[in-house]
Design a protein around this motif. Structure first.
Motif, PDB file in Angstrom:
ATOM      1  N   LEU A   8     -28.010  -5.797 -26.413  1.00 40.74           N
ATOM      2  CA  LEU A   8     -27.418  -6.821 -27.284  1.00 40.74           C
ATOM      3  C   LEU A   8     -26.489  -6.203 -28.313  1.00 40.74           C
ATOM      4  N   GLN A   9     -26.901  -5.024 -28.830  1.00 37.34           N
ATOM      5  CA  GLN A   9     -26.086  -4.436 -29.888  1.00 37.34           C
ATOM      6  C   GLN A   9     -24.817  -3.781 -29.366  1.00 37.34           C
ATOM      7  N   THR A  10     -24.706  -3.616 -28.045  1.00 35.60           N
ATOM      8  CA  THR A  10     -23.482  -3.027 -27.529  1.00 35.60           C
ATOM      9  C   THR A  10     -22.618  -4.049 -26.791  1.00 35.60           C
ATOM     10  N   LEU A  11     -23.152  -5.236 -26.557  1.00 35.44           N
ATOM     11  CA  LEU A  11     -22.348  -6.247 -25.847  1.00 35.44           C
ATOM     12  C   LEU A  11     -21.122  -6.611 -26.675  1.00 35.44           C
ATOM     13  N   PRO A  12     -19.974  -6.732 -26.035  1.00 32.77           N
ATOM     14  CA  PRO A  12     -18.798  -7.163 -26.782  1.00 32.77           C
ATOM     15  C   PRO A  12     -18.985  -8.608 -27.254  1.00 32.77           C
ATOM     16  N   PHE A  13     -18.360  -8.929 -28.381  1.00 38.06           N
ATOM     17  CA  PHE A  13     -18.673 -10.226 -28.989  1.00 38.06           C
ATOM     18  C   PHE A  13     -18.213 -11.402 -28.142  1.00 38.06           C
ATOM     19  N   PHE A  14     -17.226 -11.174 -27.266  1.00 36.77           N
ATOM     20  CA  PHE A  14     -16.804 -12.279 -26.395  1.00 36.77           C
ATOM     21  C   PHE A  14     -17.948 -12.744 -25.498  1.00 36.77           C
ATOM     22  N   THR A  15     -18.816 -11.802 -25.175  1.00 35.03           N
ATOM     23  CA  THR A  15     -19.937 -12.137 -24.308  1.00 35.03           C
ATOM     24  C   THR A  15     -20.979 -12.969 -25.061  1.00 35.03           C
ATOM     25  N   TYR A  16     -20.933 -12.948 -26.381  1.00 35.02           N
ATOM     26  CA  TYR A  16     -21.763 -13.876 -27.138  1.00 35.02           C
ATOM     27  C   TYR A  16     -21.091 -15.246 -27.200  1.00 35.02           C
ATOM     28  N   CYS A  25     -19.641  -4.019 -18.366  1.00 43.67           N
ATOM     29  CA  CYS A  25     -18.848  -2.782 -18.341  1.00 43.67           C
ATOM     30  C   CYS A  25     -18.767  -2.165 -19.732  1.00 43.67           C
ATOM     31  N   VAL A  26     -18.414  -2.979 -20.703  1.00 42.19           N
ATOM     32  CA  VAL A  26     -18.300  -2.458 -22.070  1.00 42.19           C
ATOM     33  C   VAL A  26     -19.650  -1.932 -22.525  1.00 42.19           C
ATOM     34  N   SER A  27     -20.681  -2.727 -22.271  1.00 42.73           N
ATOM     35  CA  SER A  27     -22.012  -2.369 -22.769  1.00 42.73           C
ATOM     36  C   SER A  27     -22.506  -1.049 -22.179  1.00 42.73           C
ATOM     37  N   VAL A  28     -22.365  -0.878 -20.856  1.00 40.87           N
ATOM     38  CA  VAL A  28     -22.910   0.356 -20.273  1.00 40.87           C
ATOM     39  C   VAL A  28     -22.119   1.590 -20.724  1.00 40.87           C
ATOM     40  N   MET A  29     -20.818   1.409 -20.933  1.00 37.30           N
ATOM     41  CA  MET A  29     -20.061   2.566 -21.416  1.00 37.30           C
ATOM     42  C   MET A  29     -20.527   2.949 -22.820  1.00 37.30           C
ATOM     43  N   ALA A  30     -20.721   1.935 -23.664  1.00 37.77           N
ATOM     44  CA  ALA A  30     -21.206   2.215 -25.015  1.00 37.77           C
ATOM     45  C   ALA A  30     -22.601   2.828 -24.961  1.00 37.77           C
TER      46      ALA A  30
END
Lengths: 340, 656
Positions: free
Chosen positions: B187-195, B630-635
């Motif tokens: 949750l803390q790495t998900l990009p905000f668009f995904t929220y 994608c964003v989350s796993v890279m972070a």
């Protein structure tokens, strides 16, 4: 000490810490040492302890840090559940109490004082003291009245509205003591109550504590690592090492007849004359003559020092508390203790 | 398990981590060199391996939404939430809804906030609290600010309530904690668009969806802080509570929660700040207020107005942060026995009095009720003019242009091209080699797996552009931020100042950082990098200072007595010991960068953020989740490796 049934009775109690204490206890052998257990990942916090505490008695549990004294008192108050053995309080088996019964027991009969006070930081002195009363649902006026009484008892009048952080260490512990007394417990546990205090304050608090005890006459289990403190306060002392009780006896007997090497080491540096009472070394009269002015059995040898040196009698009669002659004191033996 | 891991890093045969890493690196290089002769399938994954995740996910979401009837649940929640939001909307900015009382005149809020500020932190906070609202009103942004606040005052308490509740569960049941930990990390790495997108799809567009997205975004730190606080309650206090005969509920209510007050309030502070940051960003899903206005103004390049709105947002952020932090340290004050009620509740009465008196004043003088359109002191045009004038100064223009040219042609584009040129397997091996070097086999596998996921989604190229942006910005931020931190840590005065600046900057909603970037560089890659750079510099500088100042005095004194020069002391004593702390800052900088790079999609990037923004318009929930992953796993990959390094390093140095 009284003849009736003990208030707290602890029989072969074990408290083992580790991954699977019950299993480990089942396979334990009697001669297994503390280190052997530790090698297997288990610590015996309390090891086969049997002690009784009589009504109105003060039992002091003494030991170095890690000796299991705090664990033992937590078993007696069931803050810890014991692994094996039994503990009864007023005839009730502590281990078989339900959560509700346990809470009820603590609300009516037990009070405890902690080394680092355990005060709730967001409550005033009065609210801290009234906390146990609040927990058992006493109404506001009554608990305020009672709390004010106890606050006065421990000499904190005028500080009722202070918060713990605004008090000195000694004052904070007075709050802790007041809180533990608020419910008028029969049994009073004190876990190194004065260890966190400066030596001077400690002395003052011990006096205060003796004054309170004289007034209240509670059944007390007191923990300390300070042998002087133990000697000063105790009716009986239990000395612990590696979870086991090495010796449990009156201060006089511990000093005069240490049971184990470990206890001997402890008593070596103690000025015995200040501990041993005339009554403790008095021998039955057994037909020997009783001559001259008697001394009271409650006097320590040190109290009698001048008399022992000046007197010429070989045997000095000793009177017990009610004034009757209980025996004779061998002057030479007493002098040996004084001059050692 | 971790204890064993740190003592005996997983090894292959008798090879050390460094040796294996070198071998992996060599293989990666070999594949890269051999690129011309490699089959296409080894350069990028062949199409047949890329499964249609997006439509599958979309179908699953549709199924849950329509067939399982989740939509009815969310509709009920929407109705309830909408009612509350309408109420606060009416009270704060006069939305035409029940209870038809509002809006409250701005002067009243200034008065009440001023008293609140004074109670919490004396004159200074009174001025900050009152002053912020005065500025907002006279600059003519009152209604916008109240639109934003009307969501925050609803979202923050709900987030706190849910967070505390879940925190208590996690503290009580180990299983819940274990289950929550990875979810919170993701949750803390998900990009905000995904929220944002699920919020829009499941809840009504506008304030309701904004509130939902904001709440979910703000919950994680509250859970963590609650669990942490409850775990830290001293055993003496717990035992005292038990010996007082407390029931379980009484223990929680009267012992644990009050004793964990500090941590819980730190959580509240974080919730409030995250709410503000998110609510500004919900402009992307049609939430009116400061964020939407800022978005519109930046979109039409009205820099003056953007700047003013930016100032308002910053002021509100600083105010909320200071007030909630003052609340954390606020100690109860005792009153002497027998103090009257009015004296015990003096500030409450004063607050009400200020509110009422100013409300009456506003009734007489309309200006204090609402600042009219022509009465505001906005100087948007003038500031616009000033900014353009400054930027037109030859020297400045030459500098920014040269910087832009230099960064673009010499650094950014070559770097981007090379990372895009790398064949996928080679890139994955390269990242894994680095991970192997730090954390051994396990880390290498985790990283390979994470980047493998990226490759399998089929968004490799876009992901690499995101990665390149993040890495270049963080490297630049490191080059600037660490020397700044080292300089500042040299004396008390400067560390205090810079730390205060960092603390303040960290409270700003990330959106704000776009303003100076656009002002200086216009709309292009360099502006994107620049905005990420300043955002990421904050934690880097901050942790550098804290790390260096945290070096035990005995050690620096020992170095002094050994006759080391300042430089020797820094290189051989201070930096090595501060490095783990600095790495925490570096990690945070990377997390910040991943967050910011997505926002920068607004400027027009070519990366995942851009694609994510597009999913908003098309309601493509499936694609949105694939991109978000994608964003989350890279972070998470960076997070894993850096944390691993920090833990190993700390235990090697014997710190905590």
């Amino acid at each position: 000490m009284t003849d009736s049934q003990p208030v707290i009775s602890c029989r072969n109690a074990w408290k083992i810490f580790g991954p699977d204490p019950e299993q480990f206890y089942a396979n334990i052998s009697a001669d297994m040492s503390f280190e052997d257990m530790r090698a297997q990942g288990y610590i015996a916090g309390v090891r086969d302890v049997s002690v009784d505490v009589a009504k109105g008695e003060m039992l002091v549990i003494m030991g170095l840090s890690g000796s299991g004294k705090s664990t033992l008192v937590r078993c007696l108050s069931r803050l810890h559940d014991i692994t094996a053995g039994s503990i009864t309080v007023d005839g009730q088996d502590l281990g078989s109490l339900s959560e509700k019964e346990l809470i009820e027991l603590r609300r009516r009969k037990m009070g405890m004082v902690f080394q680092s006070f355990g005060l709730l930081p967001h409550r005033t002195v009065l609210e801290n003291v009234a906390f146990p009363l609040e927990m058992r649902g006493q109404d506001k006026h009554e608990r305020r009245k009672r709390a004010l009484e106890v606050v006065e008892l421990v000499g904190l009048s005028g500080r009722e509205e202070y918060f713990p952080r605004e008090l000195s260490g000694g004052q904070q512990q007075r709050v802790g003591i007041a809180r533990s007394l608020a419910i008028e417990p029969d049994i009073w546990f004190l876990d190194e109550p004065f260890s966190a205090l400066d030596p001077l304050i400690r002395r003052e608090m011990q006096d205060e504590f003796l004054r309170l005890q004289e007034m209240l006459g509670k059944t007390i289990v007191f923990i300390t690592h300070d042998f002087d403190e133990a000697l000063r306060l105790a009716d009986r002392i239990a000395i612990m090492k590696d979870g086991a009780v090495e010796q449990c006896d009156t201060p006089d007997q511990i000093v005069l007849n240490p049971a184990t090497e470990y206890v001997t080491k402890f008593t070596e540096d103690i000025d015995k004359a200040r501990v041993v009472h005339a009554g403790a070394i008095a021998k039955p009269v057994n037909g020997e003559p009783v001559m001259g002015t008697p001394v009271s059995s409650g006097k320590t040898i040190q109290d009698l020092a001048r008399l022992l040196v000046d007197d010429t009698r070989d045997l000095i009669p000793v009177t017990s508390d009610d004034g009757t002659i209980m025996g004779n004191l061998d002057r030479v033996e007493a002098l040996d203790i004084l001059l050692r | 398990m971790t204890a064993i891991d740190t003592q005996m890093p997983a090894r292959i045969g008798s090879l050390s981590n460094a040796r294996v890493a070198t071998i992996l690196f060599a293989v990666a290089a070999l594949i890269a060199i051999a690129k011309p002769i490699l089959p296409d399938g080894l350069i990028r994954l062949p199409d047949w391996m890329i499964l249609p995740w997006a439509p599958w996910l979309q179908a699953m979401f549709d199924f849950v939404r329509e067939d399982l009837g989740l939509i009815y649940v969310t509709r009920t929640i929407t109705a309830g939430l909408e009612f509350v939001l309408d109420t606060t909307g009416n009270i704060l900015y006069g939305k035409h809804r029940w209870p038809y009382l509002g809006p409250i005149s701005w002067a009243s809020i200034v008065g009440a906030s001023g008293v609140l500020g004074y109670w919490l932190g004396g004159t200074r906070l009174a001025l900050i609290a009152g002053g912020t609202w005065v500025w907002t009103a006279v600059i003519g942004q009152w209604e916008l600010a109240m639109e934003t606040m009307s969501v925050i005052v609803v979202a923050a308490p709900i987030a706190v309530a849910i967070g505390v509740g879940m925190g208590i569960q996690a503290w009580r049941h180990r299983r819940v904690e274990v289950a929550l930990r990875p979810i919170l990390a993701v949750l803390q790495t998900l990009p905000f668009f995904t929220y944002l997108l699920p919020a829009v799809i499941f809840f009504k567009v506008g304030p309701t969806a904004a509130a939902v997205a904001t709440i979910i975004f703000a919950i994680p730190p509250m859970i963590l802080m609650t669990t942490l606080g409850l775990k830290k309650v001293s055993p003496d206090i717990v035992e005292a509570g038990q010996m007082s005969g407390s029931t379980r509920w009484q223990m929680l209510r009267h012992v644990y929660m009050p004793a964990a007050r500090t941590e819980i309030l730190v959580g509240v502070n974080q919730v409030i700040m995250l709410c503000l940051a998110m609510v500004v960003l919900t402009a992307f899903i049609g939430m009116p207020g400061l964020g939407a206005k800022l978005l519109a103004m930046m979109g039409s390049f009205k820099l003056g107005r953007s700047f003013e709105i930016g100032v308002t947002i910053v002021l509100i952020a600083v105010m909320l942060d200071r007030l909630s932090k003052a609340w954390i340290v606020k100690q109860p004050v005792h009153f002497e026995k027998g103090s009257p009620w009015s004296q015990r509740h003096f500030f409450l009465l004063a607050g009400i009095a200020a509110f009422v008196v100013l409300a009456l004043l506003a009734w007489v003088v309309p200006y204090f009720h609402e600042v009219g359109r022509r009465q505001d002191l906005s100087m948007g045009k003038e500031i616009d003019f000033a900014i353009k004038w400054v930027l037109d100064i030859d020297a400045i223009q030459a500098t920014t242009q040269w910087l832009r040219w230099f960064l673009n042609t010499k650094v950014l584009i070559p770097f981007r091209d090379s990372i895009l040129w790398l064949p996928t397997p080679s890139a994955i091996l390269l990242f894994s080699a680095a991970a192997y070097y730090v954390g051994g086999l396990r880390s290498a596998l985790v990283i390979a797996c994470f980047f493998g996921i990226v490759a399998l989604t089929g968004w490799w190229d876009r992901s690499m552009i995101t990665l390149y942006t993040v890495i270049s910005a963080v490297i630049l931020a490191t080059i600037l931020g660490i020397p700044l931190g080292i300089f500042a840590s040299r004396n008390e005065k400067w560390s205090g100042r810079i730390l205060l600046a960092c603390d303040t900057a960290q409270t700003f909603p990330s959106f704000i950082y776009l303003i100076p970037a656009i002002m200086l560089f216009g709309v292009n890659d360099v502006a994107v990098i620049f905005s990420i750079l300043i955002f990421a510099m904050v934690p880097l500088t901050r942790y550098t200072i804290e790390g260096l100042r945290g070096v035990p005095v005995e050690l620096t004194e020992a170095a002094d007595m050994a006759g080391s020069t300042r430089r020797q002391k820094l290189m051989h004593v201070q930096l090595p010991l501060a490095l783990p702390t600095m790495a925490v800052g570096f990690n945070q900088a990377i997390m910040f960068a991943f967050f910011m790079v997505i926002i920068a999609a607004f400027i027009g990037t070519q990366d995942l953020g851009q694609e994510l923004q597009r999913t908003l318009a098309g309601n493509e929930l499936g694609k949105n989740f694939v991109l978000g992953t994608c964003v989350s796993v890279m972070a998470l990959a960076f997070d894993h490796v850096i944390r691993r390094w920090v833990t190993d390093r700390k235990s090697a140095l014997g710190l905590d």
